[in-house]
Scaffold this motif. Structure first.
Motif, mmCIF file in Angstrom:
data_model
loop_
_atom_site.group_PDB
_atom_site.id
_atom_site.type_symbol
_atom_site.label_atom_id
_atom_site.label_comp_id
_atom_site.label_asym_id
_atom_site.label_seq_id
_atom_site.Cartn_x
_atom_site.Cartn_y
_atom_site.Cartn_z
ATOM 1 N N GLU A 88 0.821 -1.216 0.000
ATOM 2 C CA GLU A 88 0.000 0.000 0.000
ATOM 3 C C GLU A 88 0.852 1.262 0.000
ATOM 4 O O GLU A 88 0.440 2.295 -0.520
ATOM 5 C CB GLU A 88 -0.953 -0.035 1.200
ATOM 6 N N LEU A 89 2.062 1.164 0.541
ATOM 7 C CA LEU A 89 2.977 2.310 0.485
ATOM 8 C C LEU A 89 3.367 2.602 -0.965
ATOM 9 O O LEU A 89 3.314 3.744 -1.426
ATOM 10 C CB LEU A 89 4.227 2.029 1.320
ATOM 11 N N TRP A 90 3.745 1.552 -1.703
ATOM 12 C CA TRP A 90 4.271 1.752 -3.059
ATOM 13 C C TRP A 90 3.179 1.862 -4.123
ATOM 14 O O TRP A 90 3.471 2.224 -5.264
ATOM 15 C CB TRP A 90 5.290 0.662 -3.389
ATOM 16 N N THR A 91 1.939 1.584 -3.744
ATOM 17 C CA THR A 91 0.833 1.827 -4.677
ATOM 18 C C THR A 91 0.101 3.121 -4.332
ATOM 19 O O THR A 91 -0.919 3.440 -4.944
ATOM 20 C CB THR A 91 -0.154 0.646 -4.683
ATOM 21 N N GLY A 92 0.631 3.864 -3.350
ATOM 22 C CA GLY A 92 0.102 5.191 -3.058
ATOM 23 C C GLY A 92 -1.087 5.240 -2.121
ATOM 24 O O GLY A 92 -1.629 6.315 -1.862
ATOM 25 N N ILE A 93 -1.491 4.080 -1.596
ATOM 26 C CA ILE A 93 -2.628 4.064 -0.680
ATOM 27 C C ILE A 93 -2.243 4.652 0.683
ATOM 28 O O ILE A 93 -3.025 5.364 1.315
ATOM 29 C CB ILE A 93 -3.174 2.624 -0.526
ATOM 30 N N LYS A 94 -1.027 4.352 1.123
ATOM 31 C CA LYS A 94 -0.526 4.890 2.393
ATOM 32 C C LYS A 94 0.695 5.757 2.139
ATOM 33 O O LYS A 94 1.462 5.506 1.199
ATOM 34 C CB LYS A 94 -0.157 3.738 3.349
ATOM 35 N N ASP A 95 0.880 6.740 2.996
ATOM 36 C CA ASP A 95 2.062 7.593 2.919
ATOM 37 C C ASP A 95 3.140 7.182 3.905
ATOM 38 O O ASP A 95 4.293 7.598 3.780
ATOM 39 C CB ASP A 95 1.688 9.056 3.180
ATOM 40 N N ALA A 96 2.772 6.363 4.896
ATOM 41 C CA ALA A 96 3.748 5.919 5.897
ATOM 42 C C ALA A 96 3.330 4.551 6.425
ATOM 43 O O ALA A 96 2.136 4.245 6.497
ATOM 44 C CB ALA A 96 3.835 6.917 7.052
ATOM 45 N N ILE A 97 4.325 3.741 6.760
ATOM 46 C CA ILE A 97 4.075 2.408 7.303
ATOM 47 C C ILE A 97 5.038 2.140 8.462
ATOM 48 O O ILE A 97 6.090 2.780 8.575
ATOM 49 C CB ILE A 97 4.230 1.316 6.231
ATOM 50 N N ARG A 98 4.689 1.175 9.282
ATOM 51 C CA ARG A 98 5.495 0.857 10.462
ATOM 52 C C ARG A 98 6.564 -0.171 10.119
ATOM 53 O O ARG A 98 6.301 -1.175 9.474
ATOM 54 C CB ARG A 98 4.592 0.310 11.564
ATOM 55 N N VAL A 99 7.776 0.103 10.570
ATOM 56 C CA VAL A 99 8.863 -0.872 10.497
ATOM 57 C C VAL A 99 9.319 -1.159 11.920
ATOM 58 O O VAL A 99 9.323 -0.272 12.777
ATOM 59 C CB VAL A 99 10.050 -0.379 9.634
ATOM 60 N N ALA A 100 9.719 -2.408 12.167
ATOM 61 C CA ALA A 100 10.136 -2.795 13.517
ATOM 62 C C ALA A 100 11.323 -3.748 13.420
ATOM 63 O O ALA A 100 11.293 -4.721 12.658
ATOM 64 C CB ALA A 100 8.979 -3.459 14.262
ATOM 65 N N GLY A 101 12.361 -3.440 14.184
ATOM 66 C CA GLY A 101 13.544 -4.281 14.180
ATOM 67 C C GLY A 101 14.624 -3.661 15.040
ATOM 68 O O GLY A 101 14.350 -3.209 16.155
ATOM 69 N N TYR A 102 15.847 -3.610 14.502
ATOM 70 C CA TYR A 102 16.950 -3.063 15.307
ATOM 71 C C TYR A 102 18.036 -2.482 14.410
ATOM 72 O O TYR A 102 18.139 -2.806 13.229
ATOM 73 C CB TYR A 102 17.551 -4.138 16.215
ATOM 74 N N GLU A 103 18.820 -1.613 15.016
ATOM 75 C CA GLU A 103 19.988 -1.022 14.370
ATOM 76 C C GLU A 103 21.197 -1.254 15.269
ATOM 77 O O GLU A 103 21.098 -1.150 16.490
ATOM 78 C CB GLU A 103 19.774 0.480 14.171
#
Length: 203
Positions: free
Chosen positions: A149-164
């Motif tokens: 949905e981010l790359w088809t323009g439905i959403k402008d932001a999405i959640r990512v979860a992990g670590y750095e």
């Protein structure tokens, strides 16, 4: 790294010879790369590029990817997974998604890629991955439907979860909303094609 020798091609994928990596990106020669996308259940696993990277530092990207050297075959691309993530795969464990040609430009850096793209259904936890600090700063999961949905323009932001992994070796949690500008600027058409191909494999 800029002196690495890569096979070069014309736009019809006819092999033209060999050039250094620096020359390839300066003159815009077509060249081969290996892309491996990891899926885990309903999630994509993405890497956060190291801040040491010359191109696109600290942006989210394909799970593991890299250039195929002149002497390498497509099957040799699995070394990128081992080097970047510490996962020792065989080529037979990968699901081929096809070859995608695409172009991107950043200033005088011209990237004309013939991408051999694969999918790996990962059963490891992301905390088990061993990151190559020169290449990869972190790892996150993202819901596949959100990514689509981010790359088809439905959403402008999405959640990512992990670590750095920070410079001192400490691990910091990533849990935030990100937009398209926080991903490597592959052409939108590339993302759309990849999403369509992955979706067929995980239904």
């Amino acid at each position: 790294m800029n002196t690495e020798q890569l096979k070069i091609f014309d736009q019809a994928r006819n092999e033209m010879g060999v050039a250094t990596r620096e020359e390839v990106h300066k003159k815009g020669y077509w060249h081969e790369v290996f892309h491996c996308w990891f899926v885990s259940g309903d999630n994509l696993i993405l890497q956060l590029r190291s801040k040491q990277k010359k191109e696109n530092p600290l942006l989210f990207d394909i799970t593991a990817a890299g250039h195929l050297l002149a002497a390498e075959t497509i099957e040799d691309g699995v070394r990128e997974v081992k080097e970047e993530l510490g996962v020792n795969l065989t080529f037979d464990e990968l699901q081929p998604l096809g070859v995608i040609d695409y172009c991107s430009f950043q200033g005088d850096y011209i990237d004309n890629e013939i991408a051999h793209v694969f999918l790996y259904k990962c059963h490891l936890e992301i905390n088990e991955l061993i990151l190559q600090k020169e290449e990869v700063a972190g790892i996150v999961k993202v819901d596949f439907n959100d990514f689509r949905e981010l790359w088809t323009g439905i959403k402008d932001a999405i959640r990512v979860a992990g670590y750095e992994i920070k410079a001192d070796g400490s691990k910091h949690v990533i849990d935030k909303l990100v937009g398209r500008e926080q991903f490597v600027p592959h052409p939108t058409g590339y993302y759309e094609t990849i999403i369509e191909k992955i979706e067929k494999e995980i239904k």
